[in-house]
Every structure is written in C-alpha cells, then in structure tokens.
Motif scaffolding. Sequence first.
Motif, PDB file in Angstrom:
ATOM      1  N   ALA A 153      -4.111   2.869  10.450  1.00 38.70           N
ATOM      2  CA  ALA A 153      -4.330   2.076   8.791  1.00 38.70           C
ATOM      3  C   ALA A 153      -2.846   3.090   8.581  1.00 38.70           C
ATOM      4  CB  ALA A 153      -4.983   1.782   8.311  1.00 38.70           C
ATOM      5  N   SER A 154      -2.183   1.985   7.493  1.00 43.47           N
ATOM      6  CA  SER A 154      -1.180   2.324   6.304  1.00 43.47           C
ATOM      7  C   SER A 154      -0.752   1.338   5.479  1.00 43.47           C
ATOM      8  CB  SER A 154       0.419   2.727   7.316  1.00 43.47           C
ATOM      9  OG  SER A 154       1.050   1.163   7.355  1.00 43.47           O
ATOM     10  N   ALA A 155      -0.247   2.510   4.151  1.00 41.25           N
ATOM     11  CA  ALA A 155       0.309   1.608   2.936  1.00 41.25           C
ATOM     12  C   ALA A 155       1.309   2.448   2.502  1.00 41.25           C
ATOM     13  CB  ALA A 155      -1.421   2.560   2.096  1.00 41.25           C
ATOM     14  N   ASP A 156       2.017   2.082   1.695  1.00 41.54           N
ATOM     15  CA  ASP A 156       3.018   2.396   0.793  1.00 41.54           C
ATOM     16  C   ASP A 156       2.896   1.593  -0.447  1.00 41.54           C
ATOM     17  OD1 ASP A 156       5.368   3.255   2.202  1.00 41.54           O
ATOM     18  OD2 ASP A 156       5.910   1.438   3.009  1.00 41.54           O
ATOM     19  N   ILE A 157       3.533   2.930  -1.693  1.00 43.05           N
ATOM     20  CA  ILE A 157       2.287   3.152  -2.521  1.00 43.05           C
ATOM     21  C   ILE A 157       3.207   3.402  -3.376  1.00 43.05           C
ATOM     22  CG2 ILE A 157       0.819   3.635  -4.790  1.00 43.05           C
ATOM     23  CD1 ILE A 157      -1.121   2.329  -2.794  1.00 43.05           C
TER      24      ILE A 157
END
Length: 161
Positions: A153-157
């Motif tokens: 999984a990945s996320a850009d904050i």
Amino acid sequence: MSPDAAPAPDYIHRTGAPPGFKTRHIWIGAVIFIVWFGVLGFVLTHGRNEASSVDVYSELPSGFTGSLEAQGLTYQGLSPVDPTTQQQALAHVPSTGTDNGGKPLVFRTSYTKSHGSGQPGVATPALMIVVPHTNGTGFHVDFVDPTSYQELASADITGSG
C-alpha cells in the motif's frame, strides 16, 4: 517373625546417592547451574545495540498518523530495523533524488487498510518507508512486504512537515 530375622525388603531404605551416582555429578551440576544463570543474567542486563530504548515515534513528522488515517491506512507497533534491512527496503522503492528534504525512515510495523464502508481490514506485517517530498511540504509512505519488498500500500501526504 523372629527377632533375629532380616527385615523385609520394603522396609530397607538406602541412604546416600543413588547407585552409580558420584560426587562429581553434584559438582558438574552446580557449575552448569551457575554458568546458566550467569549467562542469563548477563543477556538480560545487556541489550544488543540498545535499540529497544529508541523512541521511533518521535522520528515521524507531526500530523503523520492523522494524515495516514484520513487515507484509510493505520499502523501499529513501530520498531526500528537494522541497517541492512533499511538499505534493501530503500533499494526497492522508486528513486527520490538526493535532495529529498530529509532522510527516509524505515520501520517494522503492521498496517491495516480500511475497506470502503468503514470496515477495518486485516493487520498485515510490513515495513513502513516514509520519504519526505523534495519541496519539504509532505511525504510519501510505502508499506512493503518484509521479505519480498513488494509494495502492499502507499499514500502521498501533502501539507505536513
């Protein structure tokens, strides 16, 4: 039974060590006992690299947990990784350039990705890689499998320091 008769075998009680048992066995047992507890005491009082005293949560940017939860990702149980694992994990993520605003962070954790209707997912063991954005206004988070280094999984904050 006459008074001169020998007592029955049930009434004979041996004293001393069992047959075939020697005094040196007691000494050998005592030495093993002392060495065992000496080593145990040493190991318990001397941690390896003192890694357990590191507060890894203080290394994360402010607002990190809330920003990640807003994207449906939660984590629990952060612990540091050894330098070899860190290098291998960073080798499998996309290049961030040399001026990325800070040092990438790698932690051992378990993460959960919530499914649409507020249902929590299953906790999955992973390595969490936190890479600051180049302009310093956010960060990118990857959760990768700890053995194959495949992205889970990945996320850009954006907007956090």
